[in-house]
Design a protein around this motif. Structure first.
Motif, PDB file in Angstrom:
ATOM      1  N   VAL A  37       2.710 -19.132  32.851  1.00 52.14           N
ATOM      2  CA  VAL A  37       1.710 -19.869  33.623  1.00 52.14           C
ATOM      3  C   VAL A  37       0.419 -20.067  32.827  1.00 52.14           C
ATOM      4  O   VAL A  37      -0.195 -21.124  32.888  1.00 52.14           O
ATOM      5  CB  VAL A  37       1.409 -19.147  34.958  1.00 52.14           C
ATOM      6  N   THR A  38       0.010 -19.079  32.044  1.00 55.32           N
ATOM      7  CA  THR A  38      -1.257 -19.143  31.315  1.00 55.32           C
ATOM      8  C   THR A  38      -1.319 -20.329  30.363  1.00 55.32           C
ATOM      9  O   THR A  38      -2.314 -21.028  30.285  1.00 55.32           O
ATOM     10  CB  THR A  38      -1.506 -17.847  30.523  1.00 55.32           C
ATOM     11  N   ASN A  39      -0.254 -20.572  29.632  1.00 55.21           N
ATOM     12  CA  ASN A  39      -0.221 -21.634  28.623  1.00 55.21           C
ATOM     13  C   ASN A  39       0.477 -22.897  29.107  1.00 55.21           C
ATOM     14  O   ASN A  39       0.719 -23.800  28.319  1.00 55.21           O
ATOM     15  CB  ASN A  39       0.497 -21.114  27.366  1.00 55.21           C
ATOM     16  N   HIS A  40       0.839 -22.937  30.398  1.00 57.36           N
ATOM     17  CA  HIS A  40       1.578 -24.059  30.971  1.00 57.36           C
ATOM     18  C   HIS A  40       2.835 -24.343  30.153  1.00 57.36           C
ATOM     19  O   HIS A  40       3.226 -25.488  29.977  1.00 57.36           O
ATOM     20  CB  HIS A  40       0.695 -25.314  31.085  1.00 57.36           C
ATOM     21  N   GLY A  41       3.457 -23.264  29.653  1.00 53.89           N
ATOM     22  CA  GLY A  41       4.618 -23.379  28.778  1.00 53.89           C
ATOM     23  C   GLY A  41       5.927 -23.604  29.491  1.00 53.89           C
ATOM     24  O   GLY A  41       6.946 -23.829  28.854  1.00 53.89           O
ATOM     25  N   GLY A  42       5.926 -23.513  30.806  1.00 52.21           N
ATOM     26  CA  GLY A  42       7.165 -23.727  31.537  1.00 52.21           C
ATOM     27  C   GLY A  42       8.083 -22.522  31.466  1.00 52.21           C
ATOM     28  O   GLY A  42       7.652 -21.384  31.282  1.00 52.21           O
ATOM     29  N   VAL A  43       9.373 -22.783  31.579  1.00 54.46           N
ATOM     30  CA  VAL A  43      10.378 -21.733  31.660  1.00 54.46           C
ATOM     31  C   VAL A  43      10.500 -21.019  30.309  1.00 54.46           C
ATOM     32  O   VAL A  43      10.674 -21.651  29.278  1.00 54.46           O
ATOM     33  CB  VAL A  43      11.741 -22.308  32.079  1.00 54.46           C
ATOM     34  N   ILE A  44      10.403 -19.674  30.345  1.00 55.60           N
ATOM     35  CA  ILE A  44      10.606 -18.885  29.131  1.00 55.60           C
ATOM     36  C   ILE A  44      11.908 -18.100  29.205  1.00 55.60           C
ATOM     37  O   ILE A  44      12.272 -17.412  28.252  1.00 55.60           O
ATOM     38  CB  ILE A  44       9.417 -17.940  28.842  1.00 55.60           C
ATOM     39  N   GLY A  45      12.610 -18.192  30.327  1.00 55.22           N
ATOM     40  CA  GLY A  45      13.904 -17.537  30.455  1.00 55.22           C
ATOM     41  C   GLY A  45      14.305 -17.355  31.905  1.00 55.22           C
ATOM     42  O   GLY A  45      13.599 -17.776  32.826  1.00 55.22           O
ATOM     43  N   TYR A  46      15.478 -16.748  32.070  1.00 51.79           N
ATOM     44  CA  TYR A  46      16.025 -16.483  33.397  1.00 51.79           C
ATOM     45  C   TYR A  46      16.483 -15.037  33.475  1.00 51.79           C
ATOM     46  O   TYR A  46      17.057 -14.512  32.511  1.00 51.79           O
ATOM     47  CB  TYR A  46      17.216 -17.398  33.699  1.00 51.79           C
ATOM     48  N   LEU A  47      16.243 -14.404  34.608  1.00 55.96           N
ATOM     49  CA  LEU A  47      16.731 -13.047  34.839  1.00 55.96           C
ATOM     50  C   LEU A  47      18.236 -13.102  35.065  1.00 55.96           C
ATOM     51  O   LEU A  47      18.733 -13.964  35.797  1.00 55.96           O
ATOM     52  CB  LEU A  47      16.045 -12.431  36.053  1.00 55.96           C
ATOM     53  N   SER A  48      18.952 -12.194  34.443  1.00 56.32           N
ATOM     54  CA  SER A  48      20.412 -12.208  34.572  1.00 56.32           C
ATOM     55  C   SER A  48      20.864 -11.719  35.949  1.00 56.32           C
ATOM     56  O   SER A  48      21.945 -12.064  36.393  1.00 56.32           O
ATOM     57  CB  SER A  48      21.057 -11.363  33.469  1.00 56.32           C
ATOM     58  N   HIS A 106      12.273  -6.790  35.169  1.00 51.04           N
ATOM     59  CA  HIS A 106      13.561  -6.240  35.616  1.00 51.04           C
ATOM     60  C   HIS A 106      14.373  -5.704  34.437  1.00 51.04           C
ATOM     61  O   HIS A 106      15.594  -5.836  34.381  1.00 51.04           O
ATOM     62  CB  HIS A 106      14.356  -7.306  36.371  1.00 51.04           C
ATOM     63  N   GLY A 107      13.647  -5.142  33.433  1.00 51.67           N
ATOM     64  CA  GLY A 107      14.291  -4.561  32.260  1.00 51.67           C
ATOM     65  C   GLY A 107      14.639  -5.548  31.159  1.00 51.67           C
ATOM     66  O   GLY A 107      15.109  -5.154  30.098  1.00 51.67           O
ATOM     67  N   GLU A 108      14.405  -6.837  31.393  1.00 51.50           N
ATOM     68  CA  GLU A 108      14.721  -7.872  30.401  1.00 51.50           C
ATOM     69  C   GLU A 108      13.448  -8.314  29.690  1.00 51.50           C
ATOM     70  O   GLU A 108      12.411  -8.503  30.314  1.00 51.50           O
ATOM     71  CB  GLU A 108      15.394  -9.063  31.068  1.00 51.50           C
ATOM     72  N   ILE A 109      13.539  -8.501  28.381  1.00 53.78           N
ATOM     73  CA  ILE A 109      12.374  -8.871  27.569  1.00 53.78           C
ATOM     74  C   ILE A 109      12.352 -10.381  27.355  1.00 53.78           C
ATOM     75  O   ILE A 109      13.378 -10.991  27.048  1.00 53.78           O
ATOM     76  CB  ILE A 109      12.405  -8.140  26.215  1.00 53.78           C
ATOM     77  N   PHE A 110      11.148 -10.966  27.497  1.00 53.50           N
ATOM     78  CA  PHE A 110      10.954 -12.407  27.315  1.00 53.50           C
ATOM     79  C   PHE A 110       9.906 -12.643  26.241  1.00 53.50           C
ATOM     80  O   PHE A 110       8.903 -11.928  26.178  1.00 53.50           O
ATOM     81  CB  PHE A 110      10.511 -13.062  28.628  1.00 53.50           C
ATOM     82  N   LEU A 111      10.124 -13.645  25.403  1.00 54.00           N
ATOM     83  CA  LEU A 111       9.138 -14.018  24.391  1.00 54.00           C
ATOM     84  C   LEU A 111       7.953 -14.673  25.076  1.00 54.00           C
ATOM     85  O   LEU A 111       8.113 -15.473  25.995  1.00 54.00           O
ATOM     86  CB  LEU A 111       9.751 -14.988  23.383  1.00 54.00           C
ATOM     87  N   TYR A 112       6.758 -14.329  24.620  1.00 52.75           N
ATOM     88  CA  TYR A 112       5.547 -14.870  25.220  1.00 52.75           C
ATOM     89  C   TYR A 112       4.561 -15.184  24.103  1.00 52.75           C
ATOM     90  O   TYR A 112       4.438 -14.406  23.157  1.00 52.75           O
ATOM     91  CB  TYR A 112       4.927 -13.858  26.203  1.00 52.75           C
ATOM     92  N   PRO A 113       3.839 -16.304  24.185  1.00 54.81           N
ATOM     93  CA  PRO A 113       2.931 -16.688  23.098  1.00 54.81           C
ATOM     94  C   PRO A 113       1.791 -15.700  22.872  1.00 54.81           C
ATOM     95  O   PRO A 113       1.224 -15.165  23.813  1.00 54.81           O
ATOM     96  CB  PRO A 113       2.351 -18.029  23.568  1.00 54.81           C
ATOM     97  N   ALA A 114       1.483 -15.468  21.611  1.00 54.72           N
ATOM     98  CA  ALA A 114       0.313 -14.677  21.229  1.00 54.72           C
ATOM     99  C   ALA A 114      -0.924 -15.556  21.404  1.00 54.72           C
ATOM    100  O   ALA A 114      -0.826 -16.775  21.565  1.00 54.72           O
ATOM    101  CB  ALA A 114       0.446 -14.213  19.788  1.00 54.72           C
TER     102      ALA A 114
END
Length: 160
Positions: free
Chosen positions: A71-82, A112-120
């Motif tokens: 939400v911060t960078n308006h980057g859209g979807v960064i992944g989905y929880l399995s 939920h234990g899953e790691i997502f890439l997020y912009p620095a």
């Protein structure tokens, strides 16, 4: 309301704490909380932002699909929880961490234990960061639940 790319203004936010000024160039800030979505069709949000509300980490989670958005960078979807859809009232552990390296801030998002890439991001000076949770604004204004909020600042990051 489920727009393609969520914006912070569409959420009712509740602040859960603020750090002192993070001036150490090797500091680490972490925010852990268990969110409990009230409905499967209503996004929830969790974040740590600076005083301008423009730098930091903010992710929105759509329980119906497990969609996780930046939400911060308006980057859209960064992944989905399995493990989706997420059930209303069942805790979703969220762990946001910001590692400071001088003016550079490297982010880690674990949902939920899953790691997502997020912009620095980069930021000058000493920053006070505010931790918050929220959910999409709707007419029924059903209260959101969370538990175990913890906001920590380590003066020396454990990441090399």
């Amino acid at each position: 309301m489920n727009t393609l790319i969520p914006d912070l203004e569409q959420f009712q936010l509740e602040e859960l704490g603020q750090t002192p000024a993070v001036g150490n160039p090797k500091a680490e800030v972490s925010f852990k909380v268990d969110l409990e979505p009230s409905r499967v069709t209503r996004r929830v949000v969790v974040g740590i932002l600076d005083e301008s509300m423009k730098r930091g980490i903010t992710v929105a989670i759509y329980p119906a699909t497990g969609e996780v958005c930046d939400v911060t960078n308006h980057g859209g979807v960064i992944g989905y929880l399995s493990k989706s859809p997420l059930n209303p009232g069942v805790p979703v552990p969220c762990d946001l961490t910001i590692h400071r390296f001088g003016k550079n801030f490297v982010c880690t998002v674990r949902i939920h234990g899953e790691i997502f890439l997020y912009p620095a991001f980069s930021m000058d000076g000493n920053a006070r960061l505010t931790a918050f949770v929220g959910q999409e604004s709707e007419e029924d204004n059903q209260a959101m639940s969370w538990s175990h909020p913890r906001l920590d600042v380590l003066e020396q990051s454990v990441v090399a």
